[in-house]
Design an enzyme around this catalytic site. Structure first.
Site, PDB file in Angstrom:
ATOM      1  N   GLY A  19       0.804  -1.216   0.000  1.00 53.37           N
ATOM      2  CA  GLY A  19       0.000   0.000   0.000  1.00 53.37           C
ATOM      3  C   GLY A  19       0.832   1.258   0.000  1.00 53.37           C
ATOM      4  O   GLY A  19       1.328   1.707  -1.043  1.00 53.37           O
ATOM      5  N   CYS A  20       0.999   1.846   1.184  1.00 56.05           N
ATOM      6  CA  CYS A  20       1.670   3.144   1.274  1.00 56.05           C
ATOM      7  C   CYS A  20       3.158   3.086   0.952  1.00 56.05           C
ATOM      8  O   CYS A  20       3.718   4.059   0.452  1.00 56.05           O
ATOM      9  CB  CYS A  20       1.433   3.734   2.658  1.00 56.05           C
TER      10      CYS A  20
END
Length: 209
Positions: free
Chosen positions: A149-150
């Site tokens: 994700g991030c």
């Protein structure tokens, strides 16, 4: 990965950028939500945090710029946009929520930078790229959560902004091994150099800033 598919990467995605001359270190979204089993965002990534803290010690010793990110929304979460619409558990990051706090041992020092973001990338809608440029950094050592994700979003934007992304493979984590490994593979192939933290610390021990 099946042999034929893996063979498609050979000779095409084997490049390496190497270490930069002046790196910074970023710790992405190491907050309580990912360490508290009662939270919907719990990921069981304690080992990633442990290794990130070792890297932070080495980065402090080397005199690097150290950056932390967290996520914080207004009560209405209007500033979360489609990201908050897609992932309702992001409500744990409404300002003041205990799940948005730093875990024990990670509290930033007074001279270290905290960037609050609303979306996956540490670069999107923040001052990170400008800060790195103004500070003369040419590379970014990336630790944090989650790999798929991030961390990945920040890695791609890091490369797109002209900085060398160096992913500390044992200081990033995900809630499932499959996306964790797949995204490490893909970042190494296309955007970053993925290295064990021990190799990065060896580089930092010899760095002259």
């Amino acid at each position: 990965m099946a042999g034929g598919a893996a063979d498609n990467y050979g000779g095409v995605f084997d490049g390496s950028m190497g270490f930069g001359a002046k790196p910074a270190l970023i710790l992405i979204d190491f907050v309580e939500a990912y360490f508290d089993p009662s939270c919907a965002l719990y990921a069981g990534v304690e080992e990633a945090l442990k290794n990130a803290l070792k890297l932070r010690d080495a980065a402090r010793e080397a005199g690097l710029l150290i950056v932390y990110t967290n996520v914080s929304y207004t009560q209405s979460m209007i500033d979360g946009g489609r990201f908050a619409q897609k992932v309702p558990p992001l409500e744990n990051f409404v300002a003041g929520h205990p799940m948005g706090a730093w875990p024990k041992g990670l509290e930033p020092a007074d001279d270290e930078l905290v960037i609050t973001k609303h979306y996956p990338s540490a670069f999107f809608g923040t001052s990170l790229a400008s800060t790195l440029t103004a500070n003369g950094n040419d590379s970014l050592i990336i630790t944090g959560l989650s790999t798929s994700g991030c961390v990945r979003a920040s890695c791609v934007d890091c490369c797109s902004h002209g900085f060398i992304p160096i992913i500390a493979e044992d200081a990033v984590g995900d809630r499932h091994e499959a996306p964790h490994k797949a995204n490490l593979f893909d970042m190494q192939a296309k955007y970053a150099d993925v290295l064990p933290s021990a190799k990065i610390m060896e580089y930092l021990s010899e760095l002259k800033l």
